[in-house]
Design a protein around this motif. Structure first.
Motif, PDB file in Angstrom:
ATOM      1  N   ASP A   1     -28.625  11.130  40.712  1.00 51.87           N
ATOM      2  CA  ASP A   1     -29.808  11.493  39.940  1.00 51.87           C
ATOM      3  C   ASP A   1     -31.077  11.062  40.678  1.00 51.87           C
ATOM      4  O   ASP A   1     -32.003  10.539  40.111  1.00 51.87           O
TER       5      ASP A   1
ATOM      6  N   MET B   1     -25.261 -12.977  33.182  1.00 51.44           N
ATOM      7  CA  MET B   1     -24.124 -13.652  33.783  1.00 51.44           C
ATOM      8  C   MET B   1     -24.475 -15.128  33.875  1.00 51.44           C
ATOM      9  O   MET B   1     -25.575 -15.468  34.291  1.00 51.44           O
TER      10      MET B   1
ATOM     11  N   ARG C   1     -30.682   7.822  30.721  1.00 51.61           N
ATOM     12  CA  ARG C   1     -30.535   7.862  32.173  1.00 51.61           C
ATOM     13  C   ARG C   1     -29.451   8.813  32.647  1.00 51.61           C
ATOM     14  O   ARG C   1     -29.150   8.876  33.829  1.00 51.61           O
ATOM     15  N   GLY C   2     -28.797   9.487  31.713  1.00 48.73           N
ATOM     16  CA  GLY C   2     -27.775  10.427  32.127  1.00 48.73           C
ATOM     17  C   GLY C   2     -26.398   9.830  32.339  1.00 48.73           C
ATOM     18  O   GLY C   2     -25.500  10.479  32.875  1.00 48.73           O
ATOM     19  N   PHE C   3     -26.214   8.577  31.939  1.00 44.95           N
ATOM     20  CA  PHE C   3     -24.879   7.997  32.032  1.00 44.95           C
ATOM     21  C   PHE C   3     -24.063   8.482  30.847  1.00 44.95           C
ATOM     22  O   PHE C   3     -24.606   8.937  29.849  1.00 44.95           O
TER      23      PHE C   3
ATOM     24  N   ARG D   1     -35.507 -11.580  38.103  1.00 45.77           N
ATOM     25  CA  ARG D   1     -34.375 -10.705  37.788  1.00 45.77           C
ATOM     26  C   ARG D   1     -34.515  -9.355  38.475  1.00 45.77           C
ATOM     27  O   ARG D   1     -33.537  -8.676  38.759  1.00 45.77           O
TER      28      ARG D   1
ATOM     29  N   ALA E   1     -27.745  -4.459  34.531  1.00 39.06           N
ATOM     30  CA  ALA E   1     -28.864  -3.677  35.059  1.00 39.06           C
ATOM     31  C   ALA E   1     -29.797  -3.252  33.935  1.00 39.06           C
ATOM     32  O   ALA E   1     -31.000  -3.147  34.122  1.00 39.06           O
ATOM     33  N   PHE E   2     -29.225  -3.024  32.753  1.00 41.50           N
ATOM     34  CA  PHE E   2     -30.034  -2.638  31.602  1.00 41.50           C
ATOM     35  C   PHE E   2     -30.689  -3.841  30.935  1.00 41.50           C
ATOM     36  O   PHE E   2     -31.457  -3.687  29.992  1.00 41.50           O
TER      37      PHE E   2
ATOM     38  N   ALA F   1     -35.566   1.407  34.934  1.00 39.56           N
ATOM     39  CA  ALA F   1     -34.146   1.109  34.736  1.00 39.56           C
ATOM     40  C   ALA F   1     -33.326   1.800  35.809  1.00 39.56           C
ATOM     41  O   ALA F   1     -33.828   2.657  36.527  1.00 39.56           O
ATOM     42  N   PRO F   2     -32.088   1.425  35.948  1.00 43.00           N
ATOM     43  CA  PRO F   2     -31.239   2.006  36.982  1.00 43.00           C
ATOM     44  C   PRO F   2     -30.961   3.482  36.731  1.00 43.00           C
ATOM     45  O   PRO F   2     -30.958   3.945  35.597  1.00 43.00           O
ATOM     46  N   GLN F   3     -30.741   4.227  37.791  1.00 39.85           N
ATOM     47  CA  GLN F   3     -30.463   5.652  37.716  1.00 39.85           C
ATOM     48  C   GLN F   3     -28.973   5.885  37.925  1.00 39.85           C
ATOM     49  O   GLN F   3     -28.335   5.165  38.671  1.00 39.85           O
ATOM     50  N   PRO F   4     -28.423   6.936  37.298  1.00 34.75           N
ATOM     51  CA  PRO F   4     -27.020   7.282  37.557  1.00 34.75           C
ATOM     52  C   PRO F   4     -26.894   7.855  38.963  1.00 34.75           C
ATOM     53  O   PRO F   4     -27.881   8.363  39.506  1.00 34.75           O
ATOM     54  N   PRO F   5     -25.716   7.794  39.540  1.00 36.07           N
ATOM     55  CA  PRO F   5     -25.516   8.283  40.901  1.00 36.07           C
ATOM     56  C   PRO F   5     -25.894   9.756  41.006  1.00 36.07           C
ATOM     57  O   PRO F   5     -25.586  10.547  40.120  1.00 36.07           O
TER      58      PRO F   5
END
Lengths: 154, 154
Positions: free
Chosen positions: A152, B72, B14-16, A97, B66-67, A146-150
């Motif tokens: 950032d 899917m 994450r700042g989202f 994944r 992503a989290f 984990a993914p980062q916000p744009p």
DNA sequence: ATGGGTGCAAAATGTTTGCACCTTT
DNA sequence: AAAGGTGCAAACATTTTGCACCCAT
């Protein structure tokens, strides 16, 4: 009986015709190392000096599937891939994944599981293709990223 | 921690931002009995008096994936379906190649297999979703019925 | 007030279908 | 000769992307 012969036999049996295009698609599927998309099949056919329209590729794939000679697999990227059931040995995939790595697993490693399934549920699983999601060894340690916000991008 | 709380926490972490649209998608995913397509999610959101653009649905689904909160799955019909990993219990499907029946299998029945996979290959399989193709009990007897060419409707 | 997020619309992909012409049987 | 099959192009369906405006922080 080889795959070509089996296809031919099934075609005749049912009154379908054998055409150069159908032969080409079958040949390409044989030559390919791994599963291929419809577009890849068409491209490979060209390299064999055979021209096949993409629509014909799809129609032939549909026929092969109906005959049980071909399976469609989905690796989760929105592309449908096809593979002859009788070539290269049926196998399965583990997909990481995180890094996307695709690990091939042979049927023997999964067979006991499929047998159990049939005995317990009466469902005759076909060892066509399994795609199992998870984390590969290398990525297990990195799991908490984990993914980062744009923007950032620290 | 509930799924909503977990999502919220990961977003903040994450700042989202938390928006009504993201909440709506999450709520719909919770309410749905089974996996849903992007379009179904949008339709359900409307019934909850929440309006979400289809593009936003896709963007939210991407974020949830992503989290690791969403998976899917592909049932082979060309439609992508989504399902929260933590709701309704993770489960799997057996799909009959012949009649299309979808048989639900609970995780416990598959767990031993996944454990073996980890021990043998070091691959930590996530019991997210497996789709196993084969023949259901009823169709095993009808297996020899192959497709007919057009016009051959005897 | 900032800049991430949304809606809208256009674009990009991948797959299917209608139809006239061609080819296998 | 007859009927199935092919190529081409248009139609479809789904997903992605660009951009101006909006709103959560």
């Amino acid at each position: 009986m080889s795959c070509q012969e089996e296809f031919l036999a099934k075609l005749r049996e049912r009154g379908f015709r054998l055409t150069p295009q159908r032969e080409a698609v079958l040949t390409v599927l044989h030559d390919l190392e791994d599963h291929a998309t419809a577009e890849e099949i068409q491209t490979c056919a060209l390299q064999l000096n055979a021209t096949v329209d993409i629509a014909t590729v799809y129609r032939t794939l549909e026929l092969l599937q109906a005959f049980g000679l071909l399976v469609m697999i989905d690796l989760g990227d929105g592309l449908r891939r096809y593979e002859l059931t009788s070539v290269h040995g049926t196998h399965h995939h583990l997909r990481c994944r995180r890094c996307g790595a695709l690990i091939r697993v042979e049927t023997e490693q999964i067979e006991p599981f499929l047998t159990a399934l049939e005995q317990e549920l009466g469902f005759r699983a076909e060892a066509e293709h399994l795609l199992i999601s998870g984390l590969c060894q290398a990525c297990q340690a990195l799991e908490n990223c984990a993914p980062q916000p744009p923007g950032d991008d620290a």
